[in-house]
Scaffold this motif. Structure first.
Motif, PDB file in Angstrom:
ATOM      1  N   UNK A 191       0.783  -1.276   0.017  1.00 56.62           N
ATOM      2  CA  UNK A 191      -0.110   0.018  -0.018  1.00 56.62           C
ATOM      3  C   UNK A 191       0.777   1.166  -0.028  1.00 56.62           C
ATOM      4  N   UNK A 192       2.226   1.331   0.337  1.00 54.12           N
ATOM      5  CA  UNK A 192       2.974   2.515   0.640  1.00 54.12           C
ATOM      6  C   UNK A 192       2.694   2.943   1.805  1.00 54.12           C
ATOM      7  N   UNK A 193       2.090   2.332   2.783  1.00 53.44           N
ATOM      8  CA  UNK A 193       1.758   2.549   4.291  1.00 53.44           C
ATOM      9  C   UNK A 193       2.873   2.718   5.128  1.00 53.44           C
ATOM     10  N   UNK A 194       3.286   3.560   5.908  1.00 56.54           N
ATOM     11  CA  UNK A 194       4.309   3.568   6.951  1.00 56.54           C
ATOM     12  C   UNK A 194       5.749   3.092   5.999  1.00 56.54           C
ATOM     13  N   UNK A 195       5.888   2.081   5.119  1.00 55.32           N
ATOM     14  CA  UNK A 195       7.016   1.913   4.366  1.00 55.32           C
ATOM     15  C   UNK A 195       6.707   2.338   3.072  1.00 55.32           C
ATOM     16  N   UNK A 196       7.918   2.894   2.469  1.00 52.52           N
ATOM     17  CA  UNK A 196       7.705   3.062   0.881  1.00 52.52           C
ATOM     18  C   UNK A 196       7.153   1.874   0.262  1.00 52.52           C
ATOM     19  N   UNK A 197       6.474   2.489  -0.873  1.00 49.81           N
ATOM     20  CA  UNK A 197       5.398   1.479  -1.456  1.00 49.81           C
ATOM     21  C   UNK A 197       6.502   0.743  -2.655  1.00 49.81           C
ATOM     22  N   UNK A 198       6.219  -0.399  -2.576  1.00 47.57           N
ATOM     23  CA  UNK A 198       6.962  -1.341  -3.404  1.00 47.57           C
ATOM     24  C   UNK A 198       6.115  -2.595  -3.607  1.00 47.57           C
ATOM     25  N   UNK A 199       5.347  -2.651  -4.650  1.00 56.90           N
ATOM     26  CA  UNK A 199       4.399  -3.726  -4.893  1.00 56.90           C
ATOM     27  C   UNK A 199       5.098  -4.974  -5.128  1.00 56.90           C
ATOM     28  N   UNK A 200       6.209  -4.948  -5.962  1.00 57.10           N
ATOM     29  CA  UNK A 200       7.028  -6.233  -6.386  1.00 57.10           C
ATOM     30  C   UNK A 200       7.644  -6.813  -5.046  1.00 57.10           C
ATOM     31  N   UNK A 201       8.146  -5.987  -4.152  1.00 57.13           N
ATOM     32  CA  UNK A 201       8.800  -6.669  -3.056  1.00 57.13           C
ATOM     33  C   UNK A 201       7.883  -7.013  -2.231  1.00 57.13           C
ATOM     34  N   UNK A 202       6.758  -6.397  -2.086  1.00 49.74           N
ATOM     35  CA  UNK A 202       5.408  -7.020  -1.223  1.00 49.74           C
ATOM     36  C   UNK A 202       5.242  -8.200  -1.654  1.00 49.74           C
ATOM     37  N   UNK A 203       4.857  -8.329  -3.007  1.00 50.12           N
ATOM     38  CA  UNK A 203       4.544  -9.605  -3.683  1.00 50.12           C
ATOM     39  C   UNK A 203       5.588 -10.718  -3.148  1.00 50.12           C
ATOM     40  N   UNK A 204       6.810 -10.564  -3.598  1.00 56.16           N
ATOM     41  CA  UNK A 204       7.844 -11.466  -3.177  1.00 56.16           C
ATOM     42  C   UNK A 204       7.883 -11.960  -1.905  1.00 56.16           C
ATOM     43  N   UNK A 205       7.608 -11.079  -0.859  1.00 54.44           N
ATOM     44  CA  UNK A 205       7.640 -11.387   0.463  1.00 54.44           C
ATOM     45  C   UNK A 205       6.563 -12.346   0.891  1.00 54.44           C
ATOM     46  N   UNK A 206       5.453 -11.919   0.161  1.00 55.93           N
ATOM     47  CA  UNK A 206       4.354 -13.035   0.304  1.00 55.93           C
ATOM     48  C   UNK A 206       4.528 -14.431  -0.260  1.00 55.93           C
ATOM     49  N   UNK A 207       5.023 -14.262  -1.317  1.00 51.80           N
ATOM     50  CA  UNK A 207       5.095 -15.631  -1.988  1.00 51.80           C
ATOM     51  C   UNK A 207       6.288 -16.485  -1.604  1.00 51.80           C
ATOM     52  N   UNK A 208       7.526 -15.765  -0.661  1.00 52.77           N
ATOM     53  CA  UNK A 208       8.247 -16.298   0.100  1.00 52.77           C
ATOM     54  C   UNK A 208       7.605 -17.358   1.393  1.00 52.77           C
ATOM     55  N   UNK A 209       6.648 -16.540   1.829  1.00 52.81           N
ATOM     56  CA  UNK A 209       6.033 -17.017   2.941  1.00 52.81           C
ATOM     57  C   UNK A 209       5.100 -18.197   2.581  1.00 52.81           C
ATOM     58  N   UNK A 210       4.651 -18.083   1.431  1.00 54.87           N
ATOM     59  CA  UNK A 210       3.635 -19.099   0.680  1.00 54.87           C
ATOM     60  C   UNK A 210       4.562 -20.534   0.588  1.00 54.87           C
ATOM     61  N   UNK A 211       5.610 -20.258  -0.166  1.00 56.35           N
ATOM     62  CA  UNK A 211       6.616 -21.328  -0.356  1.00 56.35           C
ATOM     63  C   UNK A 211       7.068 -22.154   0.975  1.00 56.35           C
ATOM     64  N   UNK A 212       6.868 -21.273   2.130  1.00 55.64           N
ATOM     65  CA  UNK A 212       7.447 -21.739   3.324  1.00 55.64           C
ATOM     66  C   UNK A 212       6.251 -22.652   3.929  1.00 55.64           C
ATOM     67  N   UNK A 213       5.067 -22.697   3.402  1.00 52.50           N
ATOM     68  CA  UNK A 213       3.961 -23.584   3.928  1.00 52.50           C
ATOM     69  C   UNK A 213       3.109 -22.381   4.644  1.00 52.50           C
ATOM     70  N   UNK A 214       3.245 -21.158   4.825  1.00 47.80           N
ATOM     71  CA  UNK A 214       2.416 -20.230   5.623  1.00 47.80           C
ATOM     72  C   UNK A 214       0.979 -20.246   4.699  1.00 47.80           C
TER      73      UNK A 214
END
Ligand SMILES: O=C(O)CCC(=O)C(=O)O
Ligand SMILES: [Fe+2]
Length: 340
Positions: A49-72
């Motif tokens: 969202x660019x809330x509190x941290x600078x907006x970076x949609x790609x980094x956000x998606x990667x972080x979620x994808x990494x968590x998903x790959x870890x079974x979250x």
């Protein structure tokens, strides 16, 4: 989640609600550093969202994808919704279904319900953005109003209504002088935005279906607001276009584009009254569950159409629920999923 991480996330959310970005980031960073998955999901959402941290949609998606790959499994679900909408990644419906299926296989009840709702409407195959545009009936010429009867399955309507129920709050209008959002007696109904975190593939499929009806790309559809009118509540005569003559709206108009159309989906019909009224023509439409109404707010050249004056009349009995969005002339940002 460790108790300490949970307390830090709560503190971060409280700082965010007060608008103290520095304290919010400090608390959340500490929780993220402990490796806590809930903290990492929250940090990814704020990054998106660019809330509190600078907006970076790609980094956000990667972080979620990494968590998903870890079974979250919550990250599998959120990642699936981001894939469907193409937030931080390429739009990928097959990948979205895949992620949601993995979350369901992990026992995620939300993911299971989502998939069975898609399946129940035979929407499990192609990307809904590629479906045939639904058939329109012309309801009014001036202003232009089209009706698409029963294009959203009733089960989907109920799902959206229920997903919004916990978030209902007083509705606002835009102040023409300052551009700020203010409470106003002309709009007494309640409203909610369902944040991305609480969205499912059904929310995407609805936006995609509406985009087909409006013959626009999915990313021109504003994140919808869910409106609830209790008996006697109303949204009085108004326009939905952004007035280009109001200086306070100029920056928004440049960044996000004009609101050329208003799509409305009637999520239920167990109420009396509550029509959508078109004041210049003296007509009103009473929606049935799953009907989509599309009102044109502009004329050629995206100029405001003052014939588009309309209102949500008060139901006299029962509650009226509506999915309400706008078609813009420019792509919409992910951060809008948390803003009114
Ligand atoms: O509730 C209705 O019928 C009208 C809603 C509306 O005008 C809007 O959401 O902009
Ligand atoms: Fe409106």
């Amino acid at each position: 989640m460790t108790g300490n991480a949970a307390a830090l996330i709560d503190a971060a959310l409280a700082h965010d609600a007060r608008g103290d970005a520095g304290a919010a980031v400090a608390a959340l960073d500490e929780a993220v550093a402990s490796g806590d998955p809930s903290a990492r999901i929250q940090a990814a959402l704020w990054t998106l969202y660019g809330a509190n941290y600078p907006r970076d949609e790609t980094a956000a998606f990667r972080a979620i994808d990494t968590l998903a790959a870890d079974g979250e499994r919550r990250a599998m679900r959120l990642g699936a919704v981001m894939r469907a909408f193409g937030l931080g990644c390429r739009r990928d419906w097959a990948g979205a279904l895949d992620g949601m299926t993995r979350a369901a296989e992990q026992g995620d009840p939300f993911a299971r319900a989502d998939l069975s709702l898609l399946d129940g409407a035979n929407a499990y195959g192609d990307d809904p953005a590629l479906w045939q545009p639904p058939r329109a009936d012309l309801f009014l010429q001036k202003p232009r109003v089209e009706i698409f009867r029963a294009v959203i399955p009733a089960q989907w309507c109920l799902h959206v209504l229920q997903s919004a129920r916990p978030f209902m709050a007083g509705a606002h209008v835009k102040d023409a002088r300052t551009g700020a959002r203010t409470a106003d007696p002309m709009r007494t109904n309640s409203v909610a935005i369902v944040e991305l975190w609480d969205c499912s593939l059904i929310h995407y499929a609805i936006a995609a279906r509406v985009a087909r009806a409006c013959r626009c790309p999915v990313d021109r559809i504003e994140p919808p607001k869910i409106l609830r009118y209790q008996a006697g509540e109303t949204y009085r005569d108004h326009f939905d276009f952004i007035d280009p003559d109001v200086p306070a709206f100029a920056a928004e108009l440049r960044a996000r584009g004009q609101r050329t159309k208003t799509p409305l989906i009637y999520l239920n019909d167990s109420y009396v009254g509550g029509e959508t009224a078109f004041l210049k023509s003296g007509t009103a439409f009473r929606g049935r569950t799953g009907d989509l109404l599309v009102l044109r707010n502009t004329r050629a050249g995206d100029k405001p159409d003052r014939d588009s004056l309309h209102a949500g009349l008060p139901p006299t009995q029962g509650e009226k629920w509506v999915w309400s969005s706008r078609v813009r002339t420019r792509p919409q940002l992910a951060r809008l999923w948390r803003e009114f």
